[in-house]
Design a protein around this motif. Structure first.
Motif, PDB file in Angstrom:
ATOM      1  N   LEU A 242       0.849  -1.183   0.000  1.00 43.62           N
ATOM      2  CA  LEU A 242       0.000   0.000   0.000  1.00 43.62           C
ATOM      3  C   LEU A 242       0.888   1.238   0.000  1.00 43.62           C
ATOM      4  CD1 LEU A 242      -2.663  -1.073   2.649  1.00 43.62           C
ATOM      5  CD2 LEU A 242      -2.854  -1.162   0.165  1.00 43.62           C
ATOM      6  N   GLY A 243       0.429   2.282  -0.670  1.00 41.14           N
ATOM      7  CA  GLY A 243       1.224   3.506  -0.724  1.00 41.14           C
ATOM      8  C   GLY A 243       0.375   4.692  -1.114  1.00 41.14           C
ATOM      9  N   TYR A 244       1.028   5.745  -1.568  1.00 45.34           N
ATOM     10  CA  TYR A 244       0.333   6.989  -1.889  1.00 45.34           C
ATOM     11  C   TYR A 244       0.742   7.500  -3.269  1.00 45.34           C
ATOM     12  CZ  TYR A 244      -0.979   6.908   2.987  1.00 45.34           C
ATOM     13  OH  TYR A 244      -1.499   6.518   4.196  1.00 45.34           O
ATOM     14  N   LYS A 245      -0.258   7.905  -4.042  1.00 43.68           N
ATOM     15  CA  LYS A 245      -0.039   8.402  -5.397  1.00 43.68           C
ATOM     16  C   LYS A 245      -0.511   9.849  -5.470  1.00 43.68           C
ATOM     17  CE  LYS A 245      -1.312   7.384 -10.205  1.00 43.68           C
ATOM     18  NZ  LYS A 245      -2.200   6.562 -11.077  1.00 43.68           N
ATOM     19  N   PRO A 246       0.352  10.773  -5.934  1.00 41.42           N
ATOM     20  CA  PRO A 246      -0.041  12.188  -5.980  1.00 41.42           C
ATOM     21  C   PRO A 246      -1.146  12.436  -7.004  1.00 41.42           C
ATOM     22  CG  PRO A 246       2.047  11.865  -7.100  1.00 41.42           C
ATOM     23  CD  PRO A 246       1.721  10.561  -6.442  1.00 41.42           C
ATOM     24  N   LYS A 247      -2.112  13.272  -6.633  1.00 42.57           N
ATOM     25  CA  LYS A 247      -3.200  13.616  -7.542  1.00 42.57           C
ATOM     26  C   LYS A 247      -2.763  14.671  -8.555  1.00 42.57           C
ATOM     27  CE  LYS A 247      -6.773  12.784  -4.024  1.00 42.57           C
ATOM     28  NZ  LYS A 247      -7.829  13.424  -3.198  1.00 42.57           N
ATOM     29  N   ASN A 248      -1.907  15.586  -8.104  1.00 48.66           N
ATOM     30  CA  ASN A 248      -1.478  16.702  -8.962  1.00 48.66           C
ATOM     31  C   ASN A 248       0.043  16.856  -8.918  1.00 48.66           C
ATOM     32  OD1 ASN A 248      -4.287  17.814  -9.506  1.00 48.66           O
ATOM     33  ND2 ASN A 248      -4.226  17.929  -7.269  1.00 48.66           N
ATOM     34  N   PRO A 249       0.771  15.910  -9.524  1.00 50.04           N
ATOM     35  CA  PRO A 249       2.233  15.973  -9.446  1.00 50.04           C
ATOM     36  C   PRO A 249       2.818  17.217 -10.104  1.00 50.04           C
ATOM     37  CG  PRO A 249       1.530  14.308 -11.034  1.00 50.04           C
ATOM     38  CD  PRO A 249       0.305  14.757 -10.309  1.00 50.04           C
ATOM     39  N   VAL A 250       3.864  17.733  -9.475  1.00 46.20           N
ATOM     40  CA  VAL A 250       4.581  18.890 -10.008  1.00 46.20           C
ATOM     41  C   VAL A 250       5.429  18.437 -11.189  1.00 46.20           C
ATOM     42  CG1 VAL A 250       6.347  20.632  -9.498  1.00 46.20           C
ATOM     43  CG2 VAL A 250       4.644  20.018  -7.754  1.00 46.20           C
ATOM     44  N   ASN A 251       5.395  19.175 -12.283  1.00 46.31           N
ATOM     45  CA  ASN A 251       6.222  18.864 -13.451  1.00 46.31           C
ATOM     46  C   ASN A 251       7.655  19.295 -13.165  1.00 46.31           C
ATOM     47  OD1 ASN A 251       7.492  18.625 -15.919  1.00 46.31           O
ATOM     48  ND2 ASN A 251       5.812  19.526 -17.092  1.00 46.31           N
ATOM     49  N   PRO A 252       8.619  18.353 -13.178  1.00 46.34           N
ATOM     50  CA  PRO A 252      10.013  18.724 -12.901  1.00 46.34           C
ATOM     51  C   PRO A 252      10.532  19.824 -13.833  1.00 46.34           C
ATOM     52  CG  PRO A 252       9.768  16.338 -12.918  1.00 46.34           C
ATOM     53  CD  PRO A 252       8.475  16.909 -13.436  1.00 46.34           C
ATOM     54  N   ALA A 253       9.947  19.901 -15.037  1.00 50.65           N
ATOM     55  CA  ALA A 253      10.382  20.919 -16.000  1.00 50.65           C
ATOM     56  C   ALA A 253      10.080  22.334 -15.507  1.00 50.65           C
ATOM     57  CB  ALA A 253       9.709  20.685 -17.353  1.00 50.65           C
ATOM     58  N   ASN A 254       9.179  22.434 -14.520  1.00 48.38           N
ATOM     59  CA  ASN A 254       8.846  23.745 -13.962  1.00 48.38           C
ATOM     60  C   ASN A 254       9.846  24.196 -12.905  1.00 48.38           C
ATOM     61  OD1 ASN A 254       6.592  23.877 -15.588  1.00 48.38           O
ATOM     62  ND2 ASN A 254       5.200  23.069 -14.022  1.00 48.38           N
ATOM     63  N   LEU A 255      10.791  23.312 -12.562  1.00 51.84           N
ATOM     64  CA  LEU A 255      11.836  23.642 -11.595  1.00 51.84           C
ATOM     65  C   LEU A 255      13.166  23.794 -12.329  1.00 51.84           C
ATOM     66  CD1 LEU A 255      11.012  21.062  -8.759  1.00 51.84           C
ATOM     67  CD2 LEU A 255      10.308  23.455  -8.873  1.00 51.84           C
ATOM     68  N   THR A 256      14.000  24.702 -11.857  1.00 55.37           N
ATOM     69  CA  THR A 256      15.333  24.841 -12.437  1.00 55.37           C
ATOM     70  C   THR A 256      16.179  23.665 -11.987  1.00 55.37           C
ATOM     71  OG1 THR A 256      16.267  26.040 -10.555  1.00 55.37           O
ATOM     72  CG2 THR A 256      15.125  27.357 -12.251  1.00 55.37           C
ATOM     73  N   PRO A 257      17.300  23.369 -12.669  1.00 56.00           N
ATOM     74  CA  PRO A 257      18.176  22.276 -12.224  1.00 56.00           C
ATOM     75  C   PRO A 257      18.616  22.456 -10.775  1.00 56.00           C
ATOM     76  CG  PRO A 257      18.772  22.936 -14.440  1.00 56.00           C
ATOM     77  CD  PRO A 257      17.761  23.931 -13.965  1.00 56.00           C
ATOM     78  N   GLU A 258      18.873  23.697 -10.370  1.00 59.62           N
ATOM     79  CA  GLU A 258      19.293  23.974  -8.997  1.00 59.62           C
ATOM     80  C   GLU A 258      18.164  23.660  -8.011  1.00 59.62           C
ATOM     81  OE1 GLU A 258      21.797  25.937 -11.836  1.00 59.62           O
ATOM     82  OE2 GLU A 258      19.623  26.120 -11.535  1.00 59.62           O
TER      83      GLU A 258
ATOM     84  N   VAL B 125      12.649   5.671   8.500  1.00 57.56           N
ATOM     85  CA  VAL B 125      11.853   5.943   7.304  1.00 57.56           C
ATOM     86  C   VAL B 125      11.733   4.691   6.449  1.00 57.56           C
ATOM     87  CG1 VAL B 125      11.746   7.248   5.136  1.00 57.56           C
ATOM     88  CG2 VAL B 125      12.365   8.412   7.271  1.00 57.56           C
ATOM     89  N   GLN B 126      10.494   4.308   6.125  1.00 59.64           N
ATOM     90  CA  GLN B 126      10.241   3.152   5.264  1.00 59.64           C
ATOM     91  C   GLN B 126      10.068   3.568   3.809  1.00 59.64           C
ATOM     92  OE1 GLN B 126      11.193   0.465   7.299  1.00 59.64           O
ATOM     93  NE2 GLN B 126       9.573  -0.620   6.241  1.00 59.64           N
ATOM     94  N   ASN B 127       9.219   4.569   3.600  1.00 60.75           N
ATOM     95  CA  ASN B 127       8.918   5.018   2.239  1.00 60.75           C
ATOM     96  C   ASN B 127       8.743   6.525   2.206  1.00 60.75           C
ATOM     97  OD1 ASN B 127       8.503   2.296   0.906  1.00 60.75           O
ATOM     98  ND2 ASN B 127       6.914   2.172   2.467  1.00 60.75           N
ATOM     99  N   VAL B 128       9.107   7.120   1.078  1.00 65.78           N
ATOM    100  CA  VAL B 128       8.929   8.552   0.862  1.00 65.78           C
ATOM    101  C   VAL B 128       8.098   8.723  -0.399  1.00 65.78           C
ATOM    102  CG1 VAL B 128      10.054  10.790   0.500  1.00 65.78           C
ATOM    103  CG2 VAL B 128      11.157   9.055   1.924  1.00 65.78           C
ATOM    104  N   TYR B 129       6.936   9.333  -0.273  1.00 63.76           N
ATOM    105  CA  TYR B 129       6.056   9.580  -1.416  1.00 63.76           C
ATOM    106  C   TYR B 129       6.053  11.077  -1.708  1.00 63.76           C
ATOM    107  CZ  TYR B 129       4.617   4.886  -0.205  1.00 63.76           C
ATOM    108  OH  TYR B 129       4.638   3.540   0.082  1.00 63.76           O
ATOM    109  N   VAL B 130       6.208  11.430  -2.982  1.00 65.83           N
ATOM    110  CA  VAL B 130       6.422  12.824  -3.343  1.00 65.83           C
ATOM    111  C   VAL B 130       5.598  13.203  -4.557  1.00 65.83           C
ATOM    112  CG1 VAL B 130       8.471  12.105  -4.660  1.00 65.83           C
ATOM    113  CG2 VAL B 130       8.218  14.480  -4.029  1.00 65.83           C
ATOM    114  N   SER B 131       5.080  14.426  -4.557  1.00 64.61           N
ATOM    115  CA  SER B 131       4.226  14.887  -5.665  1.00 64.61           C
ATOM    116  C   SER B 131       5.083  15.534  -6.754  1.00 64.61           C
ATOM    117  CB  SER B 131       3.180  15.905  -5.175  1.00 64.61           C
ATOM    118  OG  SER B 131       3.816  17.069  -4.685  1.00 64.61           O
ATOM    119  N   LEU B 132       6.000  14.737  -7.273  1.00 64.34           N
ATOM    120  CA  LEU B 132       6.877  15.180  -8.353  1.00 64.34           C
ATOM    121  C   LEU B 132       6.754  14.186  -9.487  1.00 64.34           C
ATOM    122  CD1 LEU B 132       8.954  17.503  -8.780  1.00 64.34           C
ATOM    123  CD2 LEU B 132      10.728  15.891  -8.119  1.00 64.34           C
ATOM    124  N   GLY B 133       6.425  14.678 -10.669  1.00 56.74           N
ATOM    125  CA  GLY B 133       6.232  13.794 -11.812  1.00 56.74           C
ATOM    126  C   GLY B 133       7.525  13.203 -12.308  1.00 56.74           C
ATOM    127  N   SER B 134       7.417  12.290 -13.247  1.00 59.88           N
ATOM    128  CA  SER B 134       8.606  11.623 -13.808  1.00 59.88           C
ATOM    129  C   SER B 134       9.358  12.559 -14.738  1.00 59.88           C
ATOM    130  CB  SER B 134       8.173  10.377 -14.574  1.00 59.88           C
ATOM    131  OG  SER B 134       7.505   9.478 -13.705  1.00 59.88           O
TER     132      SER B 134
END
Length: 237
Positions: free
Chosen positions: A194-210, A228-237
């Motif tokens: 069982l885990g968590y899936k983001p509904k509205n993931p952030v597009n990595p392209a909207n972030l600078t490399p830094e 810590v067992q798992n880290v779920y994050v709202s960041l797209g592929s």
């Protein structure tokens, strides 16, 4: 990147095997509270299968089951705790912990979240779906993941984190059912939980490399914590 964040690079995952065994042992102990026999405890069966697939030593596996089930003098109790908040640049994060001492874990999380923002319970959970997550690989070349998802009863599927794998998403109550059905439709299950899936993931392209590097560094520090067992994050592929 997918819903579950995983460390990248050889240096970061050099000790991954030992860390994986430690995490699986904790999951086995927690699952074994529902019974020491995997045949009658689907949650335990799934994590035991995962442990065997990564070649966890048999004595380590059996010891974890006994500890969790309270058999013998080494019984331990882990508490499941979720911390919610934001990584730098308002990327939502859910951190799943198994700890034998919340009074130790809580202040450690507060320190780790200083470069982000630690929220209260429910502060970011609304932006995630609670789901079953199955990582699987085709048994034979050409197996169609979308067809397998439909036939096995999964809600959706997408390319997995590892090359050649597929992530199947299920209703939490149907995780075990879909896991059992997938092999008949051409896929070998590598892990199911069982885990968590983001509904509205952030597009990595909207972030600078830094900015992306700041998020990665924050997540790596969180993941390195022993509780810590798992880290779920709202960041797209």
């Amino acid at each position: 990147m997918g819903a579950q964040w995983k460390a990248k690079g050889k240096a970061q995952v050099a000790d991954a095997r030992g860390k994986l065994f430690g995490k699986l042992a904790k999951e086995i102990m927690v699952a074994a509270r529902g019974g020491a026999d995997p045949a009658g405890n689907s949650r335990l069966r799934l994590v035991v299968e995962q442990a065997r697939k990564v070649s966890m030593p048999k004595d380590t596996l059996e010891r974890a089951i006994k500890k969790g089930a309270g058999i013998g003098s080494e019984a331990v109790h882990f508490e499941h705790v979720i911390y919610e908040g934001y990584a730098p640049h308002q990327v939502a994060v859910m951190v799943e912990c198994l700890t034998d001492n919340v009074k130790r874990t809580a202040p450690e999380m507060r320190v780790l979240f200083r470069k982000g923002q630690l929220g209260t319970s429910g502060s970011v959970a609304w932006d995630f779906d609670h789901v079953g997550m199955i990582e699987a690989e085709p048994t034979v070349a050409g197996a169609d993941p979308e067809e397998a998802a439909i036939e096995a009863g999964a809600q959706d599927c997408e390319a997995g984190d590892e090359a050649g794998t597929t992530t199947f998403w299920t209703d939490p109550a149907e995780l075990d059912l879909v896991s059992r059905a997938l092999p008949a439709h051409g896929f070998t299950v590598l892990s199911a939980k069982l885990g968590y899936k983001p509904k509205n993931p952030v597009n990595p392209a909207n972030l600078t490399p830094e900015q992306l590097e700041e998020v990665e560094s924050f997540l790596a520090a969180i993941d390195a914590n022993d509780d810590v067992q798992n880290v779920y994050v709202s960041l797209g592929s």
